[in-house]
Design a protein around this motif. Structure first.
Motif, PDB file in Angstrom:
ATOM      1  N   UNK A   1      -9.316 -15.888  -6.727  1.00  5.28           N
ATOM      2  CA  UNK A   1     -10.167 -16.672  -5.842  1.00  5.28           C
ATOM      3  C   UNK A   1      -9.446 -16.772  -4.503  1.00  5.28           C
ATOM      4  N   UNK A   2     -10.158 -16.517  -3.421  1.00  2.00           N
ATOM      5  CA  UNK A   2      -9.569 -16.602  -2.089  1.00  2.00           C
ATOM      6  C   UNK A   2     -10.411 -17.544  -1.240  1.00  2.00           C
ATOM      7  N   UNK A   3      -9.777 -18.175  -0.271  1.00  2.00           N
ATOM      8  CA  UNK A   3     -10.472 -19.083   0.635  1.00  2.00           C
ATOM      9  C   UNK A   3      -9.706 -19.149   1.942  1.00  2.00           C
ATOM     10  N   UNK A   4     -10.396 -19.549   2.992  1.00  7.75           N
ATOM     11  CA  UNK A   4      -9.786 -19.673   4.315  1.00  7.75           C
ATOM     12  C   UNK A   4      -9.579 -21.153   4.644  1.00  7.75           C
ATOM     13  N   UNK A   5      -8.342 -21.488   4.927  1.00  3.32           N
ATOM     14  CA  UNK A   5      -7.997 -22.829   5.365  1.00  3.32           C
ATOM     15  C   UNK A   5      -7.522 -22.743   6.805  1.00  3.32           C
TER      16      UNK A   5
ATOM     17  N   UNK B   1      -9.134 -21.927 -16.939  1.00  4.21           N
ATOM     18  CA  UNK B   1      -9.633 -22.502 -15.685  1.00  4.21           C
ATOM     19  C   UNK B   1     -10.145 -21.414 -14.744  1.00  4.21           C
ATOM     20  N   UNK B   2     -11.247 -21.698 -14.082  1.00  2.00           N
ATOM     21  CA  UNK B   2     -11.856 -20.848 -13.058  1.00  2.00           C
ATOM     22  C   UNK B   2     -12.529 -19.590 -13.610  1.00  2.00           C
ATOM     23  N   UNK B   3     -12.505 -19.384 -14.933  1.00  3.20           N
ATOM     24  CA  UNK B   3     -13.153 -18.187 -15.479  1.00  3.20           C
ATOM     25  C   UNK B   3     -14.641 -18.187 -15.163  1.00  3.20           C
ATOM     26  N   UNK B   4     -15.307 -19.308 -15.366  1.00  2.00           N
ATOM     27  CA  UNK B   4     -16.746 -19.360 -15.123  1.00  2.00           C
ATOM     28  C   UNK B   4     -17.069 -19.242 -13.638  1.00  2.00           C
ATOM     29  N   UNK B   5     -16.149 -19.688 -12.767  1.00  5.42           N
ATOM     30  CA  UNK B   5     -16.362 -19.504 -11.328  1.00  5.42           C
ATOM     31  C   UNK B   5     -16.397 -18.021 -10.975  1.00  5.42           C
ATOM     32  N   UNK B   6     -15.589 -17.234 -11.672  1.00  2.33           N
ATOM     33  CA  UNK B   6     -15.557 -15.795 -11.422  1.00  2.33           C
ATOM     34  C   UNK B   6     -16.790 -15.117 -12.015  1.00  2.33           C
TER      35      UNK B   6
END
Length: 233
Positions: free
Chosen positions: A88-92, A134-139
């Motif tokens: 998971x990547x995001x911009x801060x 954790x985060x599997x369903x987000x993917x």
């Protein structure tokens, strides 16, 4: 290179986090006879789990030229189901961050940095929802316009039989991504990850493969946002 530029966590904080996790875990492996292994069944050509999940250990006979010997037998791991490794990547504040997890691989007695998600989803179908990583369903539920990289790769080498892994990079909103996630995950910049890749035993094989996938992405001329080669949102 200033690896801390724009980072949510300093290099010192990242190293302290890794050291703390390593100090909390002590693994002791004790060999036991195969006949004493519970939950696994020995068949003429393989060893398989009673549930049919996880993997088989298959007996393989090989005939081939161009090697030191012309034929041999060996065990091979045959996974059940398609593996998934994902960042998971995001911009801060405009700086791209990668949500990095940790894993203890079989055969190692310490933790290494790893993808956000690293598992075979089929292995969790018979378990309660709280057992899912954790985060599997987000993917798995990521909308197409958030997926920046998605491809299946086979595991190389002579130890795996038809082992396939889906490599995924999903961009999420920073407000969502900066939630109170598990203590076994941290946001790191690419510069921080590359800095640790210069040293042994910090990033596992799956994480290094995903870093290579991330490097393969091209940048938009307007906002430097990574997209998959050939297009994408």
């Amino acid at each position: 290179i200033d690896t801390e530029w724009g980072a949510l966590h300093t290099d010192g904080e990242i190293l302290s986090w890794i050291t703390d996790l390593r100090s909390r875990r002590e693994i002791e492996a004790t060999p036991i006879p195969l006949r004493e292994v519970r939950g696994w069944r020995r068949r003429p050509d393989r060893i398989t789990h009673d549930t049919g999940a996880f993997f088989d250990v298959r007996a393989v006979a090989v005939d081939g030229g161009g090697r030191e010997i012309d034929s041999w037998t060996q065990p091979m791991i045959a996974p059940h189901g398609l593996g998934v490794v994902a960042f998971l990547v995001a911009r801060f504040s405009g700086v791209l961050h990668i949500l990095v997890g940790v894993q203890t691989e079989p055969g190692l007695d310490f933790v290494e940095l790893a993808p956000t998600v690293q598992c075979t989803p089929d292995n969790y179908e018979h378990l309660p929802a709280e057992a899912r990583p954790p985060f599997l369903d987000d993917v798995l539920a990521a909308p197409a316009d958030r997926i920046r990289f998605d491809t299946e790769l086979s595991e190389e080498g002579g130890r795996f039989f038809h082992a396939r892994t889906r490599h995924v990079i999903v961009e999420v909103e920073p407000v969502v991504a900066n939630g109170a996630g598990p203590a076994r995950h941290r946001w790191m910049t690419m510069a921080q990850i590359v800095g640790l890749l210069r040293h042994s035993h910090y990033m596992n094989v799956q994480g290094r493969s995903l870093v290579a996938c991330l490097h393969s992405l091209v940048a938009r001329p307007d906002d430097d946002r990574p997209v998959a080669p050939g297009g994408g949102a």
